[in-house]
Design a protein around this motif. Structure first.
Motif, PDB file in Angstrom:
ATOM      1  N   ASP A   4      36.583  34.496  34.019  1.00  0.00           N
ATOM      2  CA  ASP A   4      35.837  33.788  32.971  1.00  0.00           C
ATOM      3  C   ASP A   4      36.507  32.491  32.533  1.00  0.00           C
ATOM      4  N   GLY A   5      37.696  32.202  33.055  1.00  0.00           N
ATOM      5  CA  GLY A   5      38.346  30.916  32.770  1.00  0.00           C
ATOM      6  C   GLY A   5      39.336  30.951  31.620  1.00  0.00           C
ATOM      7  N   LYS A   6      39.891  32.115  31.307  1.00  0.00           N
ATOM      8  CA  LYS A   6      40.845  32.226  30.188  1.00  0.00           C
ATOM      9  C   LYS A   6      42.079  31.350  30.405  1.00  0.00           C
ATOM     10  N   LEU A 118      30.737  35.288  30.326  1.00  0.00           N
ATOM     11  CA  LEU A 118      30.435  34.890  31.702  1.00  0.00           C
ATOM     12  C   LEU A 118      29.274  35.721  32.238  1.00  0.00           C
ATOM     13  N   SER A 119      28.357  35.070  32.963  1.00  0.00           N
ATOM     14  CA  SER A 119      27.258  35.808  33.578  1.00  0.00           C
ATOM     15  C   SER A 119      27.749  36.487  34.852  1.00  0.00           C
ATOM     16  N   LYS A 120      27.055  37.527  35.241  1.00  0.00           N
ATOM     17  CA  LYS A 120      27.444  38.280  36.436  1.00  0.00           C
ATOM     18  C   LYS A 120      27.322  37.430  37.693  1.00  0.00           C
ATOM     19  N   GLU A 121      26.288  36.594  37.747  1.00  0.00           N
ATOM     20  CA  GLU A 121      26.093  35.730  38.909  1.00  0.00           C
ATOM     21  C   GLU A 121      27.195  34.684  39.014  1.00  0.00           C
ATOM     22  N   GLU A 122      27.599  34.102  37.882  1.00  0.00           N
ATOM     23  CA  GLU A 122      28.668  33.105  37.914  1.00  0.00           C
ATOM     24  C   GLU A 122      29.989  33.744  38.310  1.00  0.00           C
ATOM     25  N   GLN A 123      30.222  34.964  37.863  1.00  0.00           N
ATOM     26  CA  GLN A 123      31.446  35.656  38.280  1.00  0.00           C
ATOM     27  C   GLN A 123      31.448  35.854  39.794  1.00  0.00           C
ATOM     28  N   ARG A 124      30.289  36.239  40.357  1.00  0.00           N
ATOM     29  CA  ARG A 124      30.182  36.411  41.809  1.00  0.00           C
ATOM     30  C   ARG A 124      30.551  35.127  42.546  1.00  0.00           C
ATOM     31  N   LYS A 125      30.044  33.992  42.059  1.00  0.00           N
ATOM     32  CA  LYS A 125      30.337  32.708  42.693  1.00  0.00           C
ATOM     33  C   LYS A 125      31.823  32.387  42.625  1.00  0.00           C
ATOM     34  N   ARG A 126      32.439  32.668  41.492  1.00  0.00           N
ATOM     35  CA  ARG A 126      33.868  32.351  41.344  1.00  0.00           C
ATOM     36  C   ARG A 126      34.735  33.269  42.190  1.00  0.00           C
ATOM     37  N   PHE A 127      34.329  34.521  42.330  1.00  0.00           N
ATOM     38  CA  PHE A 127      35.055  35.417  43.221  1.00  0.00           C
ATOM     39  C   PHE A 127      34.972  34.919  44.664  1.00  0.00           C
ATOM     40  N   LEU A 128      33.776  34.473  45.092  1.00  0.00           N
ATOM     41  CA  LEU A 128      33.610  33.966  46.458  1.00  0.00           C
ATOM     42  C   LEU A 128      34.476  32.734  46.690  1.00  0.00           C
ATOM     43  N   GLU A 129      34.598  31.890  45.676  1.00  0.00           N
ATOM     44  CA  GLU A 129      35.459  30.706  45.794  1.00  0.00           C
ATOM     45  C   GLU A 129      36.900  31.118  46.055  1.00  0.00           C
ATOM     46  N   ARG A 130      37.321  32.194  45.425  1.00  0.00           N
ATOM     47  CA  ARG A 130      38.694  32.657  45.625  1.00  0.00           C
ATOM     48  C   ARG A 130      38.921  33.119  47.062  1.00  0.00           C
ATOM     49  N   PHE A 131      37.889  33.699  47.660  1.00  0.00           N
ATOM     50  CA  PHE A 131      38.007  34.122  49.054  1.00  0.00           C
ATOM     51  C   PHE A 131      37.973  32.937  50.006  1.00  0.00           C
TER      52      PHE A 131
END
Length: 224
Positions: A4-6, A118-131
């Motif tokens: 979520d960007g803490k 944080l929305s669930k969809e935005e979390q999904r996008k940020r997780f994918l960025e990490r991969f």
């Protein structure tokens, strides 16, 4: 929630603050020493002294969030069975937190609490960025995906917590976190307004000290 960007919010918002007067404490999984005390013991001893800014990256509120979602964590806290059997167990925890914050407020500490929503969809996008980004691979944690599967339980826990513990002396600010720049702007503005409300100023000299200061200056201006 995870991603979520803490961390980045703390880094960005507090970048202009003198580090001598600011400290950040990140809560971790409680060890044997923490489990031998009540759950408020460790955060209380991390509170900032007067005149300082203390930042809790996560906090004792984990005790009514992740602990509420994961019953096994609560079981490891070695609480008396009569406490666990109480129907209002979680309400008592909320009450303890509210009472602590009320006590701190009346003794000069101003508390501001942020929930980065944080929305669930935005979390999904940020997780994918990490991969996908090699520079962010170190952030990948299998446990994050396991926690994501419990999304609905966490949302329910957040709703109960925020409703029970937001007070006029220690309010919760629910910040939309899908847009990081906007989230940081909101957090910055709230902190700025809180600091302005303290009406801080530099110390002023009384007549005796002012005269002494003039005397010292006069002597110093004549010296070589």
């Amino acid at each position: 929630m995870d991603a979520d960007g803490k961390d980045s919010a703390i880094k960005h918002v507090m970048s202009g603050v003198n580090p001598q007067g600011c400290q950040v404490y990140s809560s971790k999984h409680p060890g044997p020493e923490e489990l031998d005390h009540d759950y408020l013991w460790n955060p209380v001893r991390r509170l900032p002294e007067r005149g300082h800014i203390g930042i809790f990256n996560r906090s004792y509120y984990e005790e009514v969030l992740i602990v509420k979602v994961h019953a096994e964590i609560l079981a490891a806290q070695n609480l008396p069975q009569e406490s666990l059997d109480e129907k209002d167990f979680w309400q008592e925890r909320y009450k303890s937190m509210v009472n602590l914050e009320r006590h701190l407020h009346h003794n000069g500490t101003r508390i501001v609490k942020f929930f980065l929503h944080l929305s669930k969809e935005e979390q999904r996008k940020r997780f994918l960025e990490r991969f996908d980004d090699p520079e962010k691979n170190w952030k990948v944690n299998a446990g994050d995906l396991e926690e994501r599967a419990l999304w609905d339980k966490y949302q329910s826990a957040y709703e109960d917590c925020l409703s029970a513990t937001s007070t006029k002396y220690a309010p919760w600010y629910v910040v939309p976190a899908d847009n990081k720049p906007l989230a940081r702007l909101i957090v910055s503005q709230v902190i700025l307004e809180t600091l302005k409300g303290l009406k801080m100023s530099y110390p002023t000299l009384d007549a005796t000290k002012a005269a002494q200061l003039r005397k010292f200056r006069k002597a110093l201006s004549k010296s070589s």
